[in-house]
Write an enzyme that holds these catalytic residues in place. Sequence first.
Site, PDB file in Angstrom:
ATOM      1  N   ARG A  30       0.709  -1.380   0.612  1.00 40.09           N
ATOM      2  CA  ARG A  30      -0.114  -0.002   0.118  1.00 40.09           C
ATOM      3  C   ARG A  30       0.540   1.555   0.161  1.00 40.09           C
ATOM      4  O   ARG A  30       1.810   1.242   0.786  1.00 40.09           O
ATOM      5  CB  ARG A  30      -1.186  -0.032   1.043  1.00 40.09           C
ATOM      6  CG  ARG A  30      -1.686  -0.927   1.256  1.00 40.09           C
ATOM      7  CD  ARG A  30      -3.846  -0.540   1.953  1.00 40.09           C
ATOM      8  NE  ARG A  30      -4.119  -1.779   1.462  1.00 40.09           N
ATOM      9  CZ  ARG A  30      -5.016  -2.134   1.251  1.00 40.09           C
ATOM     10  NH1 ARG A  30      -5.107  -1.231  -0.276  1.00 40.09           N
ATOM     11  NH2 ARG A  30      -5.323  -3.088   0.917  1.00 40.09           N
ATOM     12  N   ILE A  32       2.702   4.697   0.971  1.00 40.35           N
ATOM     13  CA  ILE A  32       2.487   5.784   1.999  1.00 40.35           C
ATOM     14  C   ILE A  32       1.707   6.420   1.394  1.00 40.35           C
ATOM     15  O   ILE A  32       1.135   7.394   2.857  1.00 40.35           O
ATOM     16  CB  ILE A  32       4.043   6.019   1.875  1.00 40.35           C
ATOM     17  CG1 ILE A  32       4.047   6.092   3.896  1.00 40.35           C
ATOM     18  CG2 ILE A  32       4.309   6.397   1.430  1.00 40.35           C
ATOM     19  CD1 ILE A  32       5.630   5.668   4.774  1.00 40.35           C
ATOM     20  N   VAL A  97      10.863   6.723  -7.108  1.00 37.80           N
ATOM     21  CA  VAL A  97      11.740   6.515  -5.731  1.00 37.80           C
ATOM     22  C   VAL A  97      12.436   5.103  -7.602  1.00 37.80           C
ATOM     23  O   VAL A  97      11.483   4.427  -7.815  1.00 37.80           O
ATOM     24  CB  VAL A  97      10.767   4.827  -5.353  1.00 37.80           C
ATOM     25  CG1 VAL A  97      11.497   3.508  -4.570  1.00 37.80           C
ATOM     26  CG2 VAL A  97      10.337   5.695  -3.623  1.00 37.80           C
ATOM     27  N   HIS A 101       7.909   0.155 -10.543  1.00 42.77           N
ATOM     28  CA  HIS A 101       7.125  -0.013  -9.976  1.00 42.77           C
ATOM     29  C   HIS A 101       5.838   0.604 -10.588  1.00 42.77           C
ATOM     30  O   HIS A 101       5.921   0.917 -10.838  1.00 42.77           O
ATOM     31  CB  HIS A 101       6.839   0.274  -7.968  1.00 42.77           C
ATOM     32  CG  HIS A 101       7.271   1.598  -8.368  1.00 42.77           C
ATOM     33  ND1 HIS A 101       8.138   2.510  -8.084  1.00 42.77           N
ATOM     34  CD2 HIS A 101       6.590   3.068  -8.488  1.00 42.77           C
ATOM     35  CE1 HIS A 101       7.909   4.230  -7.987  1.00 42.77           C
ATOM     36  NE2 HIS A 101       7.034   4.267  -8.735  1.00 42.77           N
TER      37      HIS A 101
HETATM   38  P1  DGP Z   1       7.191   7.846  -7.689  1.00 41.15           P
HETATM   39  O1  DGP Z   1       6.835   8.817  -7.699  1.00 41.15           O
HETATM   40  O2  DGP Z   1       6.033   6.682  -9.433  1.00 41.15           O
HETATM   41  O3  DGP Z   1       8.345   6.819  -8.261  1.00 41.15           O
HETATM   42  O4  DGP Z   1       6.104   6.973  -6.611  1.00 41.15           O
HETATM   43  C1  DGP Z   1       7.069   6.283  -5.630  1.00 41.15           C
HETATM   44  C2  DGP Z   1       5.762   6.088  -4.558  1.00 41.15           C
HETATM   45  O5  DGP Z   1       6.193   4.880  -3.749  1.00 41.15           O
HETATM   46  C3  DGP Z   1       4.978   7.600  -3.533  1.00 41.15           C
HETATM   47  O6  DGP Z   1       3.465   7.414  -4.846  1.00 41.15           O
HETATM   48  C4  DGP Z   1       5.553   7.120  -2.663  1.00 41.15           C
HETATM   49  C5  DGP Z   1       5.636   5.626  -1.880  1.00 41.15           C
HETATM   50  N1  DGP Z   1       6.585   5.889  -1.433  1.00 41.15           N
HETATM   51  C6  DGP Z   1       7.802   6.037  -1.152  1.00 41.15           C
HETATM   52  N2  DGP Z   1       7.841   5.862  -0.035  1.00 41.15           N
HETATM   53  C7  DGP Z   1       7.600   5.037   0.237  1.00 41.15           C
HETATM   54  C8  DGP Z   1       7.129   3.854   1.904  1.00 41.15           C
HETATM   55  O7  DGP Z   1       8.195   3.897   2.550  1.00 41.15           O
HETATM   56  N3  DGP Z   1       6.223   2.996   2.154  1.00 41.15           N
HETATM   57  C9  DGP Z   1       5.793   2.923   0.549  1.00 41.15           C
HETATM   58  N4  DGP Z   1       4.849   2.006   1.565  1.00 41.15           N
HETATM   59  N5  DGP Z   1       5.507   3.837   0.495  1.00 41.15           N
HETATM   60  C10 DGP Z   1       6.430   4.945  -0.465  1.00 41.15           C
END
Ligand code: DGP
Length: 115
Positions: A30, A32, A97, A101
């Site tokens: 899920r 964050i 990130v 994904h």
């Molecule tokens: P993008 O911006 O497309 O690279 O998406 C990265 C996504 O990852 C963003 O929607 C927020 C999510 N995200 C970043 N750090 C974490 C984390 O530590 N845990 C979770 N569950 N999601 C994260």
Amino acid sequence: MEEHCIFCQIIAGQRPGEIIHQDDRLIVLRDINPQAPTHVLIIPREHMESLNDAAQSDEALLGYMLRTAAKVANQEGLAENGYRVVINTGPQAGQSVYHLHLHVLGGRPMRWPPG
Ligand code: DGP
């Protein structure tokens, strides 16, 4: 595993995360910072910076990620009203990130084109 990669750390159990499904090739997490009532991430276990790094040998994995997206969307009750699958690639697309994904978003009406 890339030591400084947030998703590699979650996959390795070194960082918390709400994992709703996992198998030998990927995890489903899920987000964050959800951008819709349902917002999950399909993340391959193997570290790859972005879609740009996907090779011919990754084609089966990419297909599996898409099929998993549909399966999870169904499980989350999104099949009837619809959902969106997104891969942000590179800075102008808003990738934050750098571990490949796929986003699955649903539960609200969405506009096109995306911002
Ligand atoms: P993008 O911006 O497309 O690279 O998406 C990265 C996504 O990852 C963003 O929607 C927020 C999510 N995200 C970043 N750090 C974490 C984390 O530590 N845990 C979770 N569950 N999601 C994260």
